[in-house]
Each structure stands twice: as structure tokens, then as C-alpha cells.
Motif scaffolding. Structure first.
Motif, PDB file in Angstrom:
ATOM      1  N   THR A  47      53.159  42.592  51.187  1.00  0.00           N
ATOM      2  CA  THR A  47      53.184  43.689  50.388  1.00  0.00           C
ATOM      3  C   THR A  47      53.661  43.555  49.002  1.00  0.00           C
ATOM      4  OG1 THR A  47      54.855  44.730  51.239  1.00  0.00           O
ATOM      5  CG2 THR A  47      52.835  45.091  52.375  1.00  0.00           C
ATOM      6  N   SER A  48      53.254  44.005  47.992  1.00  0.00           N
ATOM      7  CA  SER A  48      53.811  43.844  46.590  1.00  0.00           C
ATOM      8  C   SER A  48      54.364  45.305  45.823  1.00  0.00           C
ATOM      9  CB  SER A  48      52.884  43.313  45.679  1.00  0.00           C
ATOM     10  OG  SER A  48      51.796  44.184  45.237  1.00  0.00           O
ATOM     11  N   GLY A  49      54.092  46.400  46.582  1.00  0.00           N
ATOM     12  CA  GLY A  49      54.888  47.521  46.126  1.00  0.00           C
ATOM     13  C   GLY A  49      54.860  48.542  47.241  1.00  0.00           C
ATOM     14  N   LEU A  50      55.097  49.912  47.057  1.00  0.00           N
ATOM     15  CA  LEU A  50      55.153  50.955  47.880  1.00  0.00           C
ATOM     16  C   LEU A  50      54.127  51.146  48.602  1.00  0.00           C
ATOM     17  CD1 LEU A  50      57.139  52.833  49.223  1.00  0.00           C
ATOM     18  CD2 LEU A  50      56.803  54.370  47.412  1.00  0.00           C
ATOM     19  N   LEU A  51      52.860  51.233  47.998  1.00  0.00           N
ATOM     20  CA  LEU A  51      51.606  51.824  48.745  1.00  0.00           C
ATOM     21  C   LEU A  51      51.417  50.779  49.835  1.00  0.00           C
ATOM     22  CD1 LEU A  51      48.328  52.521  46.988  1.00  0.00           C
ATOM     23  CD2 LEU A  51      48.377  51.081  49.087  1.00  0.00           C
TER      24      LEU A  51
END
Length: 203
Positions: free
Chosen positions: A113-117
Motif C-alpha cells: 500500500t502507498s497511501g491511506l486508501l
């Protein structure tokens, strides 16, 4: 923006608390309609909207980002990996990603994962909560299909926003309401707007 609840308050609120994520895929109106329906139903919503989603919003609607954020109970920045929804201890019914881009799907399927989503989606899966992905892409190559299969095998529910015609919709709003209503059915939430099948009838 974030909020803090005591353990007792958290336990009560989780019964009607849902994460709503909007990615940059076409169909941003699905996420907006989900927020509208959930607000009207009294469900606490935690919104994550990517930078690409904000760009798509400007192309596909006359809404401003502030208009969409005003529909949510709590708004989290897409880069805030320390947000409440990034932890499994923060109890929710689960998460809907509407629409879900192929990039978001691929990150969720891979667990990288690369972000909050996608972090929040990964948390929902590891906690065995409901994750609904309105994957918006066509045509699909085998890589897309493999990512959908991988996500499904981990517990996600893939819901391509394919319109239903059995109730003879006459407006685009009816089509959107039907898709979002059926998607939220998967969380046990009846938010209205769904034309339900009642069996065949003679005409």
C-alpha cells in the motif's frame, strides 16, 4: 480532520460506521451518492479521497471538493497513514471504494500500500471486515482479472457498477441509486433507492 472516541463510545459507534473511499477512476458520483445516502441513514462516514479523485470530480461534476467533504462525518487526508482508519483497533462495519481504480485494486490485491486508501482497505481485510470494491474499468486484460481474483480470495467483494435494467430506470440518478443501494446492502444497510425484484408478473 480526525476524532477521538473512548472505548465505550467506539464500541457503540462501530455498529453504524463505514469508511467511504473515492479513487481517481471515472464514476466519482458513486462515492458521492454513497455519502449522501449514508448521511441520510444516520451512518457515521469516514472519507478518504485521493488526489486523482479530486481531479476526476472537477471533470465529471459541478461539485467542489469541499461539497463532497461536507457530506462525510470525518475526512481523512489521503496521505495520513496515522489516521484512525489505518488501525484495526478502530472498529467499523468495513469499507466501500466507489469507484475503485485499477491502481487501488492492484495495491489492495498485492498488500503493498502507498497511501491511506489502500492501507485502510488492507486493515479491513486483515480484520475480516467487509470490503466492497466498485471496480470501474473496461475492457479488462488478464492482469486486471487476476487482481480481482486475488482481492476476492482475500475476502473483498468485487462489485463492478453494472446497471440493472429490470426495474426500467428512466434517469441516470435511478441507475446510480440502484447500484449504490445494492452495494450498501452488502453491509446490511438499507439506505433506500433500491428497486427490489419481487418475482415475475404477467403484463
Amino acid at each position: 480532520m480526525s476524532s477521538r472516541l473512548s472505548s465505550g463510545e467506539d464500541s457503540k459507534a462501530s455498529a453504524a460506521r463505514l469508511i467511504v473511499a473515492i479513487s481517481g477512476a471515472s464514476g466519482v458520483i458513486y462515492g458521492v451518492r454513497a455519502l449522501q445516502r449514508l448521511r441520510d441513514a444516520g451512518v457515521e462516514t469516514h472519507l478518504v479521497m485521493t488526489r486523482a479523485a479530486k481531479i476526476t470530480l472537477s471533470h465529471e461534476t459541478n461539485l467542489k471538493v469541499a461539497d463532497v467533504e461536507a457530506l462525510a462525518s470525518v475526512v481523512h487526508h489521503a496521505d495520513d497513514i496515522g489516521a484512525s482508519i489505518s488501525s484495526g483497533s478502530f472498529r467499523t462495519l468495513g469499507m466501500i471504494v466507489a469507484p475503485c481504480s485499477i491502481r487501488s485494486l492492484s495495491e489492495i490485491a498485492s498488500g503493498v500500500t502507498s497511501g491511506l486508501l489502500t492501507r485502510a482497505a488492507d486493515v479491513v481485510l486483515k480484520e475480516r471486515r467487509r470490503l466492497v470494491l466498485l471496480v470501474r474499468e473496461a475492457p479488462l486484460h488478464s492482469g486486471h482479472l487476476k487482481s480481482m481474483l486475488a482481492a476476492s480470495e482475500m475476502g473483498a467483494i468485487i462489485v463492478p457498477p453494472v446497471p440493472a435494467f429490470y426495474f426500467r430506470p428512466t434517469t441516470l440518478d435511478e441507475v446510480i441509486d440502484q447500484t449504490i443501494g445494492r452495494s450498501l446492502d452488502l453491509f446490511g444497510l438499507d439506505v433506500g433507492g433500491v428497486q427490489r425484484w419481487e418475482g415475475t408478473r404477467e403484463r
